[in-house]
Scaffold this active site. Structure first.
Site, PDB file in Angstrom:
ATOM      1  N   ASN A   1       5.643  -1.901   2.309  1.00  0.00           N
ATOM      2  CA  ASN A   1       6.293  -1.673   1.128  1.00  0.00           C
ATOM      3  C   ASN A   1       7.445  -0.185   1.009  1.00  0.00           C
ATOM      4  O   ASN A   1       6.889   1.014   1.092  1.00  0.00           O
ATOM      5  CB  ASN A   1       5.683  -1.438   0.543  1.00  0.00           C
ATOM      6  CG  ASN A   1       5.816  -1.234  -1.578  1.00  0.00           C
ATOM      7  OD1 ASN A   1       7.542  -0.984  -1.173  1.00  0.00           O
ATOM      8  ND2 ASN A   1       5.453  -0.628  -1.946  1.00  0.00           N
TER       9      ASN A   1
ATOM     10  N   LYS B   1       9.277   1.478  -0.925  1.00  0.00           N
ATOM     11  CA  LYS B   1       9.365   1.764  -1.815  1.00  0.00           C
ATOM     12  C   LYS B   1      10.666   3.198  -2.203  1.00  0.00           C
ATOM     13  O   LYS B   1      11.643   1.879  -1.309  1.00  0.00           O
ATOM     14  CB  LYS B   1       8.705   3.122  -2.687  1.00  0.00           C
ATOM     15  CG  LYS B   1       6.724   3.221  -1.809  1.00  0.00           C
ATOM     16  CD  LYS B   1       5.650   3.451  -2.219  1.00  0.00           C
ATOM     17  CE  LYS B   1       4.099   2.737  -1.397  1.00  0.00           C
ATOM     18  NZ  LYS B   1       3.216   3.744  -2.897  1.00  0.00           N
TER      19      LYS B   1
ATOM     20  N   HIS C   1       3.236  -3.517  -8.597  1.00  0.00           N
ATOM     21  CA  HIS C   1       2.496  -2.100  -8.248  1.00  0.00           C
ATOM     22  C   HIS C   1       1.316  -0.984  -9.026  1.00  0.00           C
ATOM     23  O   HIS C   1       2.493  -0.974  -9.830  1.00  0.00           O
ATOM     24  CB  HIS C   1       3.690  -1.733  -7.161  1.00  0.00           C
ATOM     25  CG  HIS C   1       3.308  -0.694  -6.251  1.00  0.00           C
ATOM     26  ND1 HIS C   1       2.590   0.399  -6.601  1.00  0.00           N
ATOM     27  CD2 HIS C   1       2.895  -1.149  -5.016  1.00  0.00           C
ATOM     28  CE1 HIS C   1       2.362   1.124  -5.488  1.00  0.00           C
ATOM     29  NE2 HIS C   1       2.182   0.206  -4.378  1.00  0.00           N
TER      30      HIS C   1
ATOM     31  N   GLU D   1       2.510   1.537  -8.947  1.00  0.00           N
ATOM     32  CA  GLU D   1       3.595   3.026  -9.352  1.00  0.00           C
ATOM     33  C   GLU D   1       4.586   2.193 -10.733  1.00  0.00           C
ATOM     34  O   GLU D   1       4.746   3.259 -11.350  1.00  0.00           O
ATOM     35  CB  GLU D   1       4.062   3.017  -8.329  1.00  0.00           C
ATOM     36  CG  GLU D   1       3.378   4.291  -7.117  1.00  0.00           C
ATOM     37  CD  GLU D   1       4.286   3.810  -5.923  1.00  0.00           C
ATOM     38  OE1 GLU D   1       4.853   3.715  -5.459  1.00  0.00           O
ATOM     39  OE2 GLU D   1       3.235   4.684  -5.011  1.00  0.00           O
TER      40      GLU D   1
ATOM     41  N   GLU E   1      -5.424  -2.974  -4.238  1.00  0.00           N
ATOM     42  CA  GLU E   1      -4.330  -0.899  -3.369  1.00  0.00           C
ATOM     43  C   GLU E   1      -5.493   0.033  -4.398  1.00  0.00           C
ATOM     44  O   GLU E   1      -4.980   0.026  -5.649  1.00  0.00           O
ATOM     45  CB  GLU E   1      -2.741  -0.766  -3.613  1.00  0.00           C
ATOM     46  CG  GLU E   1      -2.248  -1.665  -2.997  1.00  0.00           C
ATOM     47  CD  GLU E   1      -0.629  -1.345  -2.906  1.00  0.00           C
ATOM     48  OE1 GLU E   1      -0.969  -1.747  -1.638  1.00  0.00           O
ATOM     49  OE2 GLU E   1      -0.330  -0.873  -3.787  1.00  0.00           O
TER      50      GLU E   1
ATOM     51  N   GLY F   1      -0.533   7.451  -1.078  1.00  0.00           N
ATOM     52  CA  GLY F   1       0.130   8.454  -0.353  1.00  0.00           C
ATOM     53  C   GLY F   1      -0.365   9.111  -0.715  1.00  0.00           C
ATOM     54  O   GLY F   1      -0.581  10.142  -0.634  1.00  0.00           O
TER      55      GLY F   1
ATOM     56  N   SER G   1      -2.665   4.009   2.405  1.00  0.00           N
ATOM     57  CA  SER G   1      -3.130   4.713   3.537  1.00  0.00           C
ATOM     58  C   SER G   1      -3.058   4.969   4.291  1.00  0.00           C
ATOM     59  O   SER G   1      -4.435   5.132   5.459  1.00  0.00           O
ATOM     60  CB  SER G   1      -3.713   5.961   3.232  1.00  0.00           C
ATOM     61  OG  SER G   1      -3.552   7.061   1.930  1.00  0.00           O
TER      62      SER G   1
END
Ligand code: 13P
Length: 257
Positions: free
Chosen positions: A9, A11, A96, A98, A168, A174, A214
């Protein structure tokens, strides 16, 4: 035996030139990988370039990071499933964290998109996961069950088996702080148990559950060795073709190199 699936991904990263260079290196590292399902998920603007660079490497698939649930119409700035199919996209990341956090996506919105994806024969990668606060308050299972039931509502057994779930944990994305293999396995086993309740155990056994947060070459093999971890959704480490290739190699069944 569930085949492992490793997805990159990207992003909001990678120009067309960077994407082409990535694919060139990846193909040198992996060839047309067939032991593991590999999916590259660029920003929309780099999708055609990735497909072009993959050339005859048919096993490596391309995905997209978001789409709208309607087929067409007055939705400025949005992209439909059919438009993605037109670009040879096979997988679609939905829900996701985000998008949930910055763009207000709810389980209901995610569910509309998941159903639209199946209608268009795109395979959804549906992301779920708890925040640190929710984990510290002992609410992991409650949150996961709620997100799963909401996002996957009204799917039939075939659609469920063609759905990939990505666990996730938000606190691991991140941050460099991955869930331990034990924490991840515990969550994945719970997700599979919930899938059994949503459908039946034969269906739940077929669903692939990726871990994301991560993932790096250094921790991939141990995460991947857990019984209910069927692959990885990789962010940061997927921007470097060699790192990503190492993660794919760590997922190969017999560790062949
Ligand atoms: P990182 O691998 O950068 O933690 O990102 C994970 C992720 O969000 C993949 O979708």
């Amino acid at each position: 035996m569930r085949k492992k699936i490793i997805a990159a991904n990207w992003k909001m990263n990678m120009t067309q030139g960077e994407a082409a260079a990535f694919v060139e290196t990846l193909l040198l590292e992996l060839g047309d990988e067939s032991d593991v399902d590999v999916v590259i998920i660029p920003p929309f603007t780099a999708i055609p370039k990735v497909t072009e660079a993959l050339g005859a490497a048919q096993n490596i698939k391309v995905g997209a990071q978001n789409m709208h649930w309607e087929r067409s119409g007055a939705f400025t700035g949005e992209i439909s499933a059919a438009m993605l199919r037109d670009l040879y996209v096979r997988y679609i990341v939905l829900g996701h964290s985000e998008r949930r956090q910055y763009f207000g996506e709810t389980d209901e919105i995610v569910n509309r998109k998941v159903r639209a994806a199946h209608e268009a024969l795109l395979r959804p990668i549906v992301c779920i996961g708890e925040t640190l606060d929710q984990r510290e308050h002992g609410n992991v299972e409650k949150i996961l069950a709620h997100q799963l039931r909401g996002s996957l509502a009204d799917l039939n057994g075939k659609e469920l088996t063609e759905t990939v779930v990505a666990y996730e944990p938000v606190w691991a994305i991140g941050t460099g702080r991955n869930a331990t293999p034990q924490q991840a396995q515990e969550a994945h086993a719970f997700i599979r148990h919930t899938l059994t309740q949503i459908s039946d155990s034969a269906t739940a056994e077929k669903v692939r559950i990726q871990y994301g947060g991560s993932v790096k070459p250094e921790n991939a093999a141990e995460l991947m060795s857990q019984p209910d971890i069927d692959g990885a959704l990789v962010g940061g480490a997927s921007l470097d073709a060699r790192s990503f290739a190492q993660i794919v190699k760590a997922a190969r069944p017999d560790d062949r190199d």
